[in-house]
Design a protein around this motif. Sequence first.
Motif, PDB file in Angstrom:
ATOM      1  N   GLU A  51      11.919  81.877  56.219  1.00 22.92           N
ATOM      2  CA  GLU A  51      12.694  82.179  57.329  1.00 22.92           C
ATOM      3  C   GLU A  51      11.701  83.083  58.571  1.00 22.92           C
ATOM      4  O   GLU A  51      11.906  82.917  59.702  1.00 22.92           O
ATOM      5  N   PHE A  52      10.958  84.042  57.909  1.00 18.56           N
ATOM      6  CA  PHE A  52      10.218  84.774  58.709  1.00 18.56           C
ATOM      7  C   PHE A  52       9.210  83.742  59.108  1.00 18.56           C
ATOM      8  O   PHE A  52       8.604  84.182  60.409  1.00 18.56           O
ATOM      9  N   GLU A  53       8.686  82.852  58.444  1.00 12.87           N
ATOM     10  CA  GLU A  53       7.623  81.902  58.987  1.00 12.87           C
ATOM     11  C   GLU A  53       8.112  81.209  60.320  1.00 12.87           C
ATOM     12  O   GLU A  53       7.593  81.150  61.381  1.00 12.87           O
ATOM     13  N   THR A  54       9.577  81.049  60.334  1.00 11.27           N
ATOM     14  CA  THR A  54      10.162  80.237  61.230  1.00 11.27           C
ATOM     15  C   THR A  54      10.148  81.166  62.601  1.00 11.27           C
ATOM     16  O   THR A  54       9.780  80.680  63.728  1.00 11.27           O
ATOM     17  N   MET A  55      10.280  82.743  62.383  1.00 15.99           N
ATOM     18  CA  MET A  55      10.276  83.614  63.511  1.00 15.99           C
ATOM     19  C   MET A  55       8.905  83.587  64.166  1.00 15.99           C
ATOM     20  O   MET A  55       8.970  83.631  65.200  1.00 15.99           O
ATOM     21  N   ARG A  56       8.009  83.454  63.415  1.00 14.26           N
ATOM     22  CA  ARG A  56       6.539  83.483  63.805  1.00 14.26           C
ATOM     23  C   ARG A  56       6.426  82.329  64.812  1.00 14.26           C
ATOM     24  O   ARG A  56       5.773  82.497  65.913  1.00 14.26           O
ATOM     25  N   ARG A  57       6.764  81.085  64.052  1.00 13.26           N
ATOM     26  CA  ARG A  57       6.635  80.056  65.056  1.00 13.26           C
ATOM     27  C   ARG A  57       7.384  80.006  66.393  1.00 13.26           C
ATOM     28  O   ARG A  57       6.837  79.528  67.596  1.00 13.26           O
ATOM     29  N   PHE A  58       8.719  80.591  66.139  1.00 11.09           N
ATOM     30  CA  PHE A  58       9.494  80.730  67.457  1.00 11.09           C
ATOM     31  C   PHE A  58       8.654  81.753  68.535  1.00 11.09           C
ATOM     32  O   PHE A  58       8.642  81.309  69.700  1.00 11.09           O
ATOM     33  N   MET A  59       8.150  82.641  67.944  1.00 10.37           N
ATOM     34  CA  MET A  59       7.415  83.521  68.926  1.00 10.37           C
ATOM     35  C   MET A  59       6.153  82.841  69.748  1.00 10.37           C
ATOM     36  O   MET A  59       5.867  82.947  70.857  1.00 10.37           O
ATOM     37  N   MET A  60       5.484  82.288  68.873  1.00  7.69           N
ATOM     38  CA  MET A  60       4.520  81.403  69.259  1.00  7.69           C
ATOM     39  C   MET A  60       4.581  80.579  70.332  1.00  7.69           C
ATOM     40  O   MET A  60       3.677  80.232  71.317  1.00  7.69           O
ATOM     41  N   ASP A  61       5.748  79.866  70.035  1.00  9.04           N
ATOM     42  CA  ASP A  61       6.295  78.742  70.703  1.00  9.04           C
ATOM     43  C   ASP A  61       6.594  79.426  72.266  1.00  9.04           C
ATOM     44  O   ASP A  61       6.193  78.697  73.393  1.00  9.04           O
ATOM     45  N   ILE A  62       7.214  80.345  72.240  1.00 15.37           N
ATOM     46  CA  ILE A  62       7.459  81.110  73.412  1.00 15.37           C
ATOM     47  C   ILE A  62       6.452  81.545  74.352  1.00 15.37           C
ATOM     48  O   ILE A  62       6.175  81.386  75.415  1.00 15.37           O
ATOM     49  N   ILE A  63       5.354  82.300  73.851  1.00  9.92           N
ATOM     50  CA  ILE A  63       4.411  82.605  74.172  1.00  9.92           C
ATOM     51  C   ILE A  63       3.274  81.556  74.699  1.00  9.92           C
ATOM     52  O   ILE A  63       2.744  81.742  75.881  1.00  9.92           O
TER      53      ILE A  63
END
Length: 500
Positions: A51-63
């Motif tokens: 789940e934390f890996e998904t949060m990483r992906r979310f941040m990188m997608d926004i950035i």
Amino acid sequence: MKLLPVAPLLLLLLTTLEARPKPAGLALKCRTGPLDIVFVIDSSRSVRPFEFETMRRFMMDIIGSLDVGPNATRVGVIQYSSQVQNIFSLKTFFTRTDMEKAINNIVPLAQGTMTGLAIQYAMNVAFTTQEGARPLHKKIPRIAIIVTDGRPQDRVTEVATQARNAGIEIYAVGIQRADMNSLRAMASPPLEEHVFLVESFELIQQFGKQFQDKLCGVDVCVEQEHGCQHSCISTPGSFYCECNPGYRLNVDGKTCSQCGTGHVDLVMVIDGSKSVRPQNFELVKQFVNRIVDLLDVSPHGTRVGLVQYSSRVRTEFPLNKYHSADEIKKAVMEVEYMEKGTMTGLALKHMVEHSFSELEGARPLAHNVPRIGLVFTDGRSQDDISEWARRAKESGIVMFAVGVGKAVEEELRAIASEPVEQHFSYSADFTTMTHLVENFKLNICPEEGKGEMEIRSPCECEALVQFQTNTVAILQSLTEKIAQMMARLEDLEKQIANKK
């Protein structure tokens, strides 16, 4: 109308059908001016590794959608559990590559959930000029994006208020177990634009695209030829057309026709049972507000009341509480989800005995103002509905029934007024329900008055019939698509079997 037991597949299909490509010519990066954005990420022990890996992906997608740079958008990241850790500040990196590398190196803290402490840190440290935030007099928006999966273990309301008063715009993104009341306490107004609840970590990346559009302010109405006769309303990645007061949207979804005006006393009875779930309850509230947008709300025009039920019944506001559509819509978005059981019969009893009483704002029967009840339910009632559904109609209330998900057709028909086919509708899931309202504009069709007030809106009646026709056509089309998909799956299985 047969209720098909294919909700998961239908949801997948609808997601595919509703995914719309970006119009040609749109830039890949945000076209807004510079922003100061700080991600506030929950890394408590309840957040599992994947789940934390998904949060990483979310941040990188926004950035990845931002125009980052020292004179453009600056980004900072902090994570929190029982403590707060600064990953990088607004002044640390000015390239996406450096930011993504730092995000990939985050080691979760895996402790408690002190969200209030994290907001305090963002306000007192992360958004200071010493850490890279531009001075307030430059009027560069300061945006905090809080992503959490649980209920805070400390108080968030007061510190979030202080942060908003300090000029920080807060987006609250809840995942799975997140507490909706806490998200609403943190977020900036209007809440419907700053509070998001994603049912699973698997969906957060899909949600990230919608959030990018919301954050970046991409206005599809401006960026492409929309064809709306009156008004174009942008939504994340798409748009819909609206008509000026006194007009209705035609079947083409773009042109408008002038309508007559009918005044009614309308009480909406919404299901707040546990099976609805928080995210879907927010969609129900949006559905209610879409209906309110259709009405001429005023003390002498249409009056609206709202009732929520689960194992008990609660009047959220009576017919005489609010006198404008804006007041009603604001009150609807502040309604708190009940959970627990599904006592639809008890809700109907409450509506008949209390909601349409003159004490709560219903106009006297002698005035011939139509009384209309709209009942929303997502499942089988745990008590008997037949008696009070009958009494409601015998007392002169025109009853509409809207069923979602596991709603029972027999119960919907028992609630609905005659002709039943024009007074009940069904949607496989809550997303489709909202989609139908936006596209076909559910109309309330008051019966003709007979006394001192002549109430009739034939234009709205025609629209209601059209809505029902379109709904049936859409469901039939979806059923055919599902059958085609199942046939393709069978062919694939045969091909695989033949290769073995």
